[in-house]
Design an enzyme around this catalytic site. Structure first.
Site, PDB file in Angstrom:
ATOM      1  NE  ARG A  81      48.107  70.355  16.893  1.00 18.48           N
ATOM      2  CZ  ARG A  81      46.943  69.606  18.487  1.00 18.48           C
ATOM      3  NH1 ARG A  81      46.236  68.741  18.003  1.00 18.48           N
ATOM      4  NH2 ARG A  81      47.419  70.205  19.455  1.00 18.48           N
ATOM      5  CG  HIS A 135      51.928  53.550  20.095  1.00 21.03           C
ATOM      6  ND1 HIS A 135      51.487  54.694  19.530  1.00 21.03           N
ATOM      7  CD2 HIS A 135      52.295  53.149  21.406  1.00 21.03           C
ATOM      8  CE1 HIS A 135      52.937  55.043  20.332  1.00 21.03           C
ATOM      9  NE2 HIS A 135      53.739  53.661  20.840  1.00 21.03           N
ATOM     10  CD  GLU A 186      51.560  48.966  14.243  1.00 19.52           C
ATOM     11  OE1 GLU A 186      51.296  49.789  13.149  1.00 19.52           O
ATOM     12  OE2 GLU A 186      53.105  48.596  14.356  1.00 19.52           O
ATOM     13  CB  SER A 222      51.730  49.294   5.348  1.00 18.05           C
ATOM     14  OG  SER A 222      52.382  49.038   6.993  1.00 18.05           O
ATOM     15  CG  ASN A 232      46.452  55.801  17.257  1.00 19.18           C
ATOM     16  OD1 ASN A 232      46.941  55.776  16.102  1.00 19.18           O
ATOM     17  ND2 ASN A 232      47.063  55.571  18.815  1.00 19.18           N
ATOM     18  CB  VAL A 268      49.466  61.514  23.557  1.00 24.81           C
ATOM     19  CG1 VAL A 268      50.424  60.917  22.454  1.00 24.81           C
ATOM     20  CG2 VAL A 268      48.478  63.223  23.057  1.00 24.81           C
TER      21      VAL A 268
HETATM   22  C1  GAR Z   1      52.669  52.007  12.691  1.00 23.35           C
HETATM   23  O1  GAR Z   1      53.845  50.824  12.713  1.00 23.35           O
HETATM   24  C2  GAR Z   1      51.901  53.040  13.662  1.00 23.35           C
HETATM   25  O2  GAR Z   1      51.541  51.612  15.192  1.00 23.35           O
HETATM   26  C3  GAR Z   1      52.673  53.910  13.837  1.00 23.35           C
HETATM   27  O3  GAR Z   1      53.074  54.423  12.707  1.00 23.35           O
HETATM   28  C4  GAR Z   1      53.679  53.194  11.886  1.00 23.35           C
HETATM   29  C5  GAR Z   1      52.266  53.952  10.677  1.00 23.35           C
HETATM   30  O4  GAR Z   1      52.717  52.575   9.804  1.00 23.35           O
HETATM   31  N1  GAR Z   1      51.639  54.707  15.048  1.00 23.35           N
HETATM   32  C6  GAR Z   1      52.132  55.614  15.516  1.00 23.35           C
HETATM   33  O5  GAR Z   1      53.653  55.743  16.356  1.00 23.35           O
HETATM   34  C7  GAR Z   1      51.484  56.823  15.883  1.00 23.35           C
HETATM   35  N2  GAR Z   1      52.261  57.451  17.637  1.00 23.35           N
HETATM   36  P1  GAR Z   1      51.787  52.554   8.140  1.00 23.35           P
HETATM   37  O6  GAR Z   1      51.498  54.605   8.183  1.00 23.35           O
HETATM   38  O7  GAR Z   1      52.441  51.747   7.361  1.00 23.35           O
HETATM   39  O8  GAR Z   1      50.452  52.041   8.443  1.00 23.35           O
END
Ligand code: GAR
Length: 209
Positions: free
Chosen positions: A69, A113, A179, A17, A111, A149
Site C-alpha cells: 500500500r 468524516h 458535508e 458526492s 479529510n 487516523v
Molecule cells: C462520506 O460520508 C464521508 O464522510 C465518508 O464516506 C462518505 C463518502 O461519500 N468518509 C469516511 O467515513 C471516512 N472515514 P462520497 O463518496 O459520496 O463523497
C-alpha cells in the site's frame, strides 16, 4: 499565482458526492481553488465519471498493481506532485494514509468524516456507531490528516440532530448534506490562506474582503 488557481487533488474510493460538491462549488465561484486531479484506489469508483464529465484528469491506482500500500500511495503522491497539487482532499477515500503521502504533502492533506470527532473516528461506519451509541447530536468534521487516523487538527465541524426515528440511511443523508457544504468551505479557507495550525488548534483568520 492567484487564489483562483490554487490547485487541489481529490482522492476518492466510491460514489464521490463530496467531490461533486467541490466541483459544483468551484464552478459557482464559491471556492478559490480548482481540482486538477482526481485519484482513486478503485477502478469502479463512480466519482471518476464525475471528474471526467468535467474534463478533469481521473487516474486509478489499483492495489493489485503495487507490492505494498505504501508503494501504491507513493505512486499517487508522485502523480499529485506532477500536477502541482498544493492541497490533497480525501473525499470518501477508504485507505489509511501512510507516510508516502504524508511526507509528500506535509500539513496539506484534509479529510471529511461523518461524525463529530473525536467521537466515532477510525472506521467506515461512523453514522451506525453514533446511532448504536444513542447520541442525540452527531455531524461531520473536516480535519487535517496526520499519522493517527481521524485524529488530526480539526478545521470545521457541523452538528446534525439525531432523530428518534432515524435509520443509518436517514442520518447519513442528513450528515452528507452538511458535508457537501463543509468540505468546499474548508478548501476555500485553505486556498485563501486563512487557516493556521497551532498545536491541536486550527485558527481561522477573518475574511479581509
Ligand atoms: C462520506 O460520508 C464521508 O464522510 C465518508 O464516506 C462518505 C463518502 O461519500 N468518509 C469516511 O467515513 C471516512 N472515514 P462520497 O463518496 O459520496 O463523497
Amino acid at each position: 499565482m492567484t487564489v483562483e488557481q490554487f490547485p487541489i487533488g481529490v482522492l476518492i474510493s466510491g460514489r464521490g458526492s463530496n467531490l461533486q460538491a467541490i466541483l459544483d462549488a468551484t464552478e459557482r465561484g464559491e471556492v478559490a481553488a480548482r481540482v486538477v486531479a482526481v485519484i482513486s484506489n478503485r477502478e469502479d469508483a463512480f466519482g471518476l465519471e464525475r471528474a471526467r464529465c468535467r474534463g478533469i484528469p481521473a487516474v486509478t491506482f489499483p492495489r493489485r498493481d503495487y507490492a505494498t500500500r505504501q508503494e501504491q500511495q507513493a505512486a499517487m503522491a508522485a502523480e499529485l506532485q506532477r500536477r502541482g497539487v498544493r492541497l490533497v482532499v480525501l473525499a470518501g477515500f477508504d485507505q489509511v494514509v501512510g507516510t508516502a503521502l504524508l511526507r509528500s504533502f506535509p500539513n496539506a492533506i484534509i479529510n471529511v468524516h461523518p461524525s463529530l470527532l473525536p467521537a466515532f473516528g477510525g472506521g467506515l461506519h461512523a453514522q451506525r456507531e453514533a446511532l448504536d451509541h444513542g447520541v442525540k447530536v452527531s455531524g461531520c468534521t473536516v480535519h487535517f490528516v496526520s499519522q493517527d487516523v481521524d485524529a488530526g487538527p480539526i478545521i470545521l465541524q457541523a452538528a446534525v440532530e439525531v432523530r428518534d426515528d432515524d435509520t443509518e440511511e436517514s442520518l447519513s443523508n442528513r450528515i452528507l448534506a452538511r458535508e457537501h457544504r463543509l468540505l468546499p468551505r474548508a478548501v476555500d479557507l485553505i486556498a485563501r490562506n486563512r487557516v493556521r495550525v497551532e498545536g491541536r488548534r486550527v485558527l481561522i483568520a477573518p475574511n479581509q474582503d
